[in-house]
Every structure is written in C-alpha cells, then in structure tokens.
Design a protein around this motif. Structure first.
Motif, PDB file in Angstrom:
ATOM      1  N   ALA A   1      61.788  48.078  50.523  1.00 28.39           N
ATOM      2  CA  ALA A   1      60.632  48.707  49.825  1.00 28.39           C
ATOM      3  C   ALA A   1      59.103  47.938  50.356  1.00 28.39           C
ATOM      4  O   ALA A   1      57.986  48.828  51.443  1.00 28.39           O
ATOM      5  CB  ALA A   1      60.343  49.517  48.644  1.00 28.39           C
ATOM      6  N   GLU A   2      58.656  47.064  50.617  1.00 29.05           N
ATOM      7  CA  GLU A   2      58.090  45.858  50.982  1.00 29.05           C
ATOM      8  C   GLU A   2      57.910  46.259  52.776  1.00 29.05           C
ATOM      9  O   GLU A   2      56.648  46.509  53.385  1.00 29.05           O
ATOM     10  CB  GLU A   2      58.170  44.972  50.262  1.00 29.05           C
ATOM     11  N   LEU A   3      59.275  45.879  52.782  1.00 22.23           N
ATOM     12  CA  LEU A   3      59.148  45.903  54.145  1.00 22.23           C
ATOM     13  C   LEU A   3      59.332  47.033  55.375  1.00 22.23           C
ATOM     14  O   LEU A   3      58.499  47.531  56.241  1.00 22.23           O
ATOM     15  CB  LEU A   3      60.660  45.086  54.826  1.00 22.23           C
ATOM     16  N   HIS A   4      59.832  48.189  54.637  1.00 20.73           N
ATOM     17  CA  HIS A   4      59.433  49.457  54.633  1.00 20.73           C
ATOM     18  C   HIS A   4      57.979  49.718  55.272  1.00 20.73           C
ATOM     19  O   HIS A   4      58.045  50.238  56.185  1.00 20.73           O
ATOM     20  CB  HIS A   4      60.342  50.577  53.481  1.00 20.73           C
ATOM     21  N   LYS A   5      56.754  49.725  54.110  1.00 19.47           N
ATOM     22  CA  LYS A   5      55.697  49.717  53.932  1.00 19.47           C
ATOM     23  C   LYS A   5      55.525  49.476  55.563  1.00 19.47           C
ATOM     24  O   LYS A   5      54.116  50.188  56.094  1.00 19.47           O
ATOM     25  CB  LYS A   5      54.714  49.638  52.926  1.00 19.47           C
ATOM     26  N   PHE A   6      55.132  47.966  55.735  1.00 21.76           N
ATOM     27  CA  PHE A   6      55.061  46.805  56.497  1.00 21.76           C
ATOM     28  C   PHE A   6      55.258  47.513  58.067  1.00 21.76           C
ATOM     29  O   PHE A   6      54.189  47.972  58.930  1.00 21.76           O
ATOM     30  CB  PHE A   6      55.442  45.823  56.656  1.00 21.76           C
ATOM     31  N   LEU A   7      56.617  47.877  57.875  1.00 22.39           N
ATOM     32  CA  LEU A   7      56.853  48.626  59.487  1.00 22.39           C
ATOM     33  C   LEU A   7      56.360  49.677  60.085  1.00 22.39           C
ATOM     34  O   LEU A   7      55.659  50.060  60.674  1.00 22.39           O
ATOM     35  CB  LEU A   7      58.106  48.810  59.211  1.00 22.39           C
ATOM     36  N   ALA A   8      56.099  50.631  58.362  1.00 23.25           N
ATOM     37  CA  ALA A   8      55.396  52.304  58.566  1.00 23.25           C
ATOM     38  C   ALA A   8      53.678  52.029  59.481  1.00 23.25           C
ATOM     39  O   ALA A   8      53.417  52.521  60.848  1.00 23.25           O
ATOM     40  CB  ALA A   8      55.219  52.492  57.787  1.00 23.25           C
ATOM     41  N   LYS A   9      53.444  50.992  58.643  1.00 21.37           N
ATOM     42  CA  LYS A   9      51.702  50.793  59.428  1.00 21.37           C
ATOM     43  C   LYS A   9      51.868  49.875  60.176  1.00 21.37           C
ATOM     44  O   LYS A   9      50.779  50.297  61.094  1.00 21.37           O
ATOM     45  CB  LYS A   9      51.191  49.354  58.139  1.00 21.37           C
ATOM     46  N   ARG A  10      53.019  49.487  61.134  1.00 22.22           N
ATOM     47  CA  ARG A  10      53.766  49.112  62.506  1.00 22.22           C
ATOM     48  C   ARG A  10      53.713  50.057  63.970  1.00 22.22           C
ATOM     49  O   ARG A  10      53.836  49.881  64.689  1.00 22.22           O
ATOM     50  CB  ARG A  10      53.704  47.470  62.872  1.00 22.22           C
ATOM     51  N   LYS A  11      53.938  51.097  62.755  1.00 24.65           N
ATOM     52  CA  LYS A  11      54.935  52.103  63.482  1.00 24.65           C
ATOM     53  C   LYS A  11      56.069  51.858  64.367  1.00 24.65           C
ATOM     54  O   LYS A  11      56.536  51.878  65.408  1.00 24.65           O
ATOM     55  CB  LYS A  11      53.872  52.992  64.507  1.00 24.65           C
ATOM     56  N   LEU A  12      56.295  50.573  63.508  1.00 20.52           N
ATOM     57  CA  LEU A  12      58.056  50.864  64.241  1.00 20.52           C
ATOM     58  C   LEU A  12      59.471  51.182  63.207  1.00 20.52           C
ATOM     59  O   LEU A  12      60.889  50.509  63.270  1.00 20.52           O
ATOM     60  CB  LEU A  12      58.394  48.908  63.859  1.00 20.52           C
ATOM     61  N   GLN A  13      59.482  51.929  62.441  1.00 14.69           N
ATOM     62  CA  GLN A  13      59.681  52.674  61.293  1.00 14.69           C
ATOM     63  C   GLN A  13      61.332  53.192  62.490  1.00 14.69           C
ATOM     64  O   GLN A  13      62.074  53.750  61.729  1.00 14.69           O
ATOM     65  CB  GLN A  13      59.207  53.267  60.320  1.00 14.69           C
ATOM     66  N   ASP A  14      61.175  53.783  63.929  1.00 11.66           N
ATOM     67  CA  ASP A  14      62.021  55.116  64.013  1.00 11.66           C
ATOM     68  C   ASP A  14      63.324  53.191  64.964  1.00 11.66           C
ATOM     69  O   ASP A  14      63.938  53.788  65.150  1.00 11.66           O
ATOM     70  CB  ASP A  14      61.579  55.527  65.357  1.00 11.66           C
ATOM     71  N   ARG A  15      63.025  52.187  65.203  1.00 12.14           N
ATOM     72  CA  ARG A  15      63.306  51.582  65.794  1.00 12.14           C
ATOM     73  C   ARG A  15      63.612  50.456  65.316  1.00 12.14           C
ATOM     74  O   ARG A  15      64.923  49.247  65.431  1.00 12.14           O
ATOM     75  CB  ARG A  15      62.820  50.361  67.081  1.00 12.14           C
ATOM     76  N   VAL A  16      63.609  50.354  63.596  1.00  9.99           N
ATOM     77  CA  VAL A  16      63.659  48.929  63.145  1.00  9.99           C
ATOM     78  C   VAL A  16      64.785  49.694  61.833  1.00  9.99           C
ATOM     79  O   VAL A  16      63.902  50.675  60.823  1.00  9.99           O
ATOM     80  CB  VAL A  16      62.804  48.093  62.285  1.00  9.99           C
ATOM     81  N   ARG A  17      66.495  49.465  61.403  1.00  9.33           N
ATOM     82  CA  ARG A  17      66.835  50.286  60.078  1.00  9.33           C
ATOM     83  C   ARG A  17      66.847  48.891  59.404  1.00  9.33           C
ATOM     84  O   ARG A  17      67.217  47.843  59.631  1.00  9.33           O
ATOM     85  CB  ARG A  17      67.798  50.927  61.376  1.00  9.33           C
TER      86      ARG A  17
END
Length: 257
Positions: A225-241
C-alpha cells in the motif's frame, strides 16, 4: 513470457517455452526464526504460500538462484527440489549447491546458453557500507531469446552502478526488482525502496517493472500500500506492477501490443 509471483522472491517464469523457478523458498508461515536486530520480530515467513509446493513445482524445468540467503533458498526447497534439475547460480554458491546433492549446477561467471535461452549474470549491492559487505555477494540475471522480451531479474540489490550498467547494456523489456526496503536497526536499506524503484524506472524509461520481495520477511518494512501510494505520486503506476502473491502477468513479444 509469463511471470508469476509465488511469494517473496520466489517466481515462476515461463520464458522461451521453458519454465524456470527463481529463488525457491517453501517454508510454512512462522516456521523460521525472525531476522535479528530488526524492528519487527515476527517469525518468518509472515504469510503462507498461495498454493501447494506441488503446484509450484509442476512443470518446472530449471532453477535459478540469485543467492543462497534462506529467504531465497530454504531447507524445505532444498529437500523438495528434484536433484537432477538444472540449477543456475552465481559462482560463490556452486559448491554449496553441489554439496546439497544437485547434479547439474551451472555457475554463471559471465553468460551461458541453455535450451536456446541466453543467461547473463549481473552485479548488485545488497546494501551499503559495512552492512552491504557483510551481506555477501549477490547477483542478478538477464534472460534473452529470439522473439521474447528481455528479462532482467535484478536480485537483492539497492540502486547502484551495477544495476545502472545492466540496464544500459541489455535494455530490458521487463525488470523484476526485489523491494520491501529490508533493513536492520542501524544502517540503510539492503533491498530496494520506493526511491530506488523510481531511479530504476528513470534509467529504463521503456521498461515495465515487476515488484517482488514484499510483505513476507520480517525485516521488509515497506508495504504494498505504501509503495502504491509512492508510485502514484511519481506517476509510475502504469509502468510498475506490484502483484499479489500467486498473481501471474503476461508480457507480449517485443513489438506486439
């Protein structure tokens, strides 16, 4: 290519028509002692396998071991793995694997071909400073075959020059990173943090990232959950599963949607 996260660092990878098992750890939840000198002292693993060891082993044709710490190769896996399976490893681990009875141990110094698949060993750093030295040698591995995405399994490493070099040399289509920000009471993390993953993504803008090594071992403190939140802030959620245990992801051949 299909990558299935079994649990923690254990992956089942179908690549070039062959099935690899990476870093097998089969212990039941709570069966192993906690890593000492860490904030969380729960017994390991923290969660059960998502399915039986028989299902994990079904169809496996080769084993790849990034290093032999017990969260990547445990006693139960050593008992259950067929001794005649080809095992690919880093050179420092070859003697131990021979002593455990494996008859086809392949220590990769630089590269090796097997069943039409080219395997390359890459470097890494399992932490920084004195702790990183004490953690011992670790390796990553790159798999290449015609018509198949280039796969880079970075292994237990933080972001470092060796990882940057591997990305530059191989231009991988898919990168498996071992995260969880594992750490002790002192010193820096010894596996990738969110910041490390962002650096990998920046160095490999055309790569897809697959995150493993989370929420299973007591010193891995970064949650999904913490990593999902971090990646969303960096706009990386579409590239990182960030797959769940047992989840299987398909990656198309290069040039195909």
């Amino acid at each position: 290519m299909h990558i299935q996260l079994v649990r923690h660092a254990t992956l089942k990878v179908t690549y070039g028509g062959r099935t690899f098992l990476i870093d097998p750890m089969f212990s039941a939840a709570g069966e192993l002692s906690a890593v000492p000198n860490t904030p969380n002292q729960r017994a390991n693993p923290l969660v059960e396998l998502p399915f039986s060891t028989e299902e994990v082993l079904d169809g496996v044709e080769a084993v790849l071991v990034t290093h032999t710490h017990r969260d990547h190769l445990d006693e139960k896996a050593l008992r259950l793995l067929p001794a005649d399976l080809p095992v690919f490893c880093q050179p420092p681990d070859a003697d131990m694997l021979h002593q455990e009875g494996f008859s086809h141990v392949n220590a990769i110094e630089g590269e090796q071909e097997w069943q039409g698949i080219r395997l390359y060993r890459t470097g890494g750093r399992h932490g920084t400073g004195e702790i990183g030295k004490q953690m011992g040698p670790v390796s990553g591995f790159v798999l290449q075959a015609p018509g198949v995405p280039t796969l880079y399994v970075a292994g237990d490493t933080v972001w470092c020059a060796e990882v940057e070099e591997a990305i530059g040399r191989f231009a991988p289509d898919v990168i498996v990173v071992f995260a969880g920000a594992a750490r002790f009471l002192t010193g820096d993390p010894i596996t990738m943090t969110g910041e490390d993953i962002a650096l990998v993504a920046a160095a490999a803008p055309d790569s897809h990232l697959f995150v493993a090594h989370m929420e299973t071992w007591n010193h891995c403190l970064l949650s999904r959950a913490e990593l999902h939140k971090f990646l969303a802030k960096r706009k990386l959620q579409d590239r990182v599963r960030i797959p769940a245990d047992g989840e299987r992801i398909a990656y198309p051949a290069p040039g195909k949607a």
